[in-house]
Design a protein around this motif. Sequence first.
Motif, PDB file in Angstrom:
ATOM      1  N   ARG A 221       0.823  -1.307  -0.052  1.00 14.24           N
ATOM      2  CA  ARG A 221      -0.090   0.024   0.131  1.00 14.24           C
ATOM      3  C   ARG A 221       0.978   1.386   0.160  1.00 14.24           C
ATOM      4  NH1 ARG A 221      -3.555  -1.243   4.108  1.00 14.24           N
ATOM      5  NH2 ARG A 221      -4.644  -2.563   2.726  1.00 14.24           N
ATOM      6  N   LEU A 222       1.807   1.259   0.828  1.00 11.86           N
ATOM      7  CA  LEU A 222       2.942   2.483   0.711  1.00 11.86           C
ATOM      8  C   LEU A 222       3.439   2.607  -0.544  1.00 11.86           C
ATOM      9  CD1 LEU A 222       4.987   1.610   3.947  1.00 11.86           C
ATOM     10  CD2 LEU A 222       3.397   3.743   3.707  1.00 11.86           C
ATOM     11  N   LYS A 223       3.922   1.424  -1.361  1.00 14.95           N
ATOM     12  CA  LYS A 223       4.572   1.640  -2.553  1.00 14.95           C
ATOM     13  C   LYS A 223       3.476   2.250  -3.627  1.00 14.95           C
ATOM     14  CE  LYS A 223       7.359  -0.910  -5.747  1.00 14.95           C
ATOM     15  NZ  LYS A 223       7.948  -2.234  -6.172  1.00 14.95           N
ATOM     16  N   GLU A 224       2.303   1.584  -3.596  1.00 17.65           N
ATOM     17  CA  GLU A 224       1.140   1.984  -4.348  1.00 17.65           C
ATOM     18  C   GLU A 224       0.959   3.473  -4.421  1.00 17.65           C
ATOM     19  OE1 GLU A 224      -3.080  -0.202  -5.220  1.00 17.65           O
ATOM     20  OE2 GLU A 224      -3.254   1.261  -3.737  1.00 17.65           O
ATOM     21  N   LYS A 225       0.876   4.124  -3.221  1.00 15.57           N
ATOM     22  CA  LYS A 225       0.632   5.400  -2.969  1.00 15.57           C
ATOM     23  C   LYS A 225       1.832   6.429  -2.910  1.00 15.57           C
ATOM     24  CE  LYS A 225      -3.549   4.567  -0.104  1.00 15.57           C
ATOM     25  NZ  LYS A 225      -4.348   4.822  -1.176  1.00 15.57           N
ATOM     26  N   GLY A 226       2.901   5.936  -3.186  1.00 14.70           N
ATOM     27  CA  GLY A 226       4.248   6.503  -3.494  1.00 14.70           C
ATOM     28  C   GLY A 226       4.575   7.182  -2.285  1.00 14.70           C
ATOM     29  N   ILE A 227       4.428   6.518  -1.336  1.00 10.00           N
ATOM     30  CA  ILE A 227       5.105   6.849   0.322  1.00 10.00           C
ATOM     31  C   ILE A 227       6.187   6.041   0.438  1.00 10.00           C
ATOM     32  CG2 ILE A 227       4.553   7.044   2.798  1.00 10.00           C
ATOM     33  CD1 ILE A 227       1.555   6.927   1.794  1.00 10.00           C
ATOM     34  N   GLU A 228       7.469   6.949   0.694  1.00 12.70           N
ATOM     35  CA  GLU A 228       8.513   6.197   1.264  1.00 12.70           C
ATOM     36  C   GLU A 228       9.089   6.412   2.560  1.00 12.70           C
ATOM     37  OE1 GLU A 228      13.311   6.330  -0.134  1.00 12.70           O
ATOM     38  OE2 GLU A 228      11.836   7.927  -1.202  1.00 12.70           O
ATOM     39  N   LEU A 229       9.252   5.317   3.237  1.00 15.28           N
ATOM     40  CA  LEU A 229       9.515   5.496   4.717  1.00 15.28           C
ATOM     41  C   LEU A 229      11.127   5.738   4.751  1.00 15.28           C
ATOM     42  CD1 LEU A 229       7.060   3.184   6.616  1.00 15.28           C
ATOM     43  CD2 LEU A 229       6.792   5.701   5.974  1.00 15.28           C
ATOM     44  N   VAL A 230      11.852   6.797   5.193  1.00 12.65           N
ATOM     45  CA  VAL A 230      13.187   6.673   5.304  1.00 12.65           C
ATOM     46  C   VAL A 230      13.548   6.385   6.807  1.00 12.65           C
ATOM     47  CG1 VAL A 230      13.505   8.329   3.649  1.00 12.65           C
ATOM     48  CG2 VAL A 230      13.317   9.064   6.094  1.00 12.65           C
ATOM     49  N   ASP A 231      15.020   6.383   7.021  1.00 13.42           N
ATOM     50  CA  ASP A 231      15.429   6.195   8.526  1.00 13.42           C
ATOM     51  C   ASP A 231      14.900   6.819   9.335  1.00 13.42           C
ATOM     52  OD1 ASP A 231      17.045   3.742   7.554  1.00 13.42           O
ATOM     53  OD2 ASP A 231      18.928   5.312   7.454  1.00 13.42           O
ATOM     54  N   PRO A 232      14.056   6.290  10.439  1.00 11.25           N
ATOM     55  CA  PRO A 232      13.533   6.979  11.391  1.00 11.25           C
ATOM     56  C   PRO A 232      14.474   8.129  12.196  1.00 11.25           C
ATOM     57  CG  PRO A 232      13.612   4.917  12.172  1.00 11.25           C
ATOM     58  CD  PRO A 232      14.180   5.052  10.908  1.00 11.25           C
ATOM     59  N   PRO A 233      13.965   9.378  12.532  1.00  7.12           N
ATOM     60  CA  PRO A 233      14.648  10.294  13.458  1.00  7.12           C
ATOM     61  C   PRO A 233      15.411   9.577  14.542  1.00  7.12           C
ATOM     62  CG  PRO A 233      12.961  11.143  12.727  1.00  7.12           C
ATOM     63  CD  PRO A 233      12.595   9.787  12.453  1.00  7.12           C
ATOM     64  N   VAL A 234      16.689  10.023  15.122  1.00  4.12           N
ATOM     65  CA  VAL A 234      17.127   9.707  16.336  1.00  4.12           C
ATOM     66  C   VAL A 234      16.770  10.600  17.564  1.00  4.12           C
ATOM     67  CG1 VAL A 234      19.494   9.279  17.490  1.00  4.12           C
ATOM     68  CG2 VAL A 234      19.112   9.008  14.953  1.00  4.12           C
TER      69      VAL A 234
END
Length: 155
Positions: A6-19
């Motif tokens: 679903r993330l890929k389909e919607k073009g949502i990229e999750l990057v490394d989370p903030p520290v």
Amino acid sequence: MTIDERLKEKGIELVDPPVPTASYVPCVTVGNLVYVSGQGPVRDGKNVYEGTVGKDITPEEAQKAARLCGCNILAQMKKHLGSLERIKRIVNLKGYVACTDDFKGQAVVVNGASDLMKEVLGDNGAHTRCALGTNSLPTGIPVEVEAVFEIYEQR
């Protein structure tokens, strides 16, 4: 459809989370609940949005900031759990908006994170919520969002 699909389909990229920038941990699991610490609109260690809503930043920009906070929440969950597929549902979301005294659109701003959860989790993205206004937030961010998720037991 999986959450990752679903993330890929919607073009949502999750990057490394903030520290974390202070004395806390990003996530704590208690039973089948995961509490995610407040996340700001941060990417690559830098604030993407800064300022006070109603003065330095528009409600529309703040809503985008809240959406980025939601992405960071999901990134924290993925790092914590190893897979977003362990998410059963989001239970609660709390949003804090740094705003002028006369600003009354906190709920609309926090919709940026709420709507993201519905997009990504489908029916399991419906949640209880609180949207609060405040005079300032850490490091000058306009929005901070925290969440509680119910997860499936690890198999």
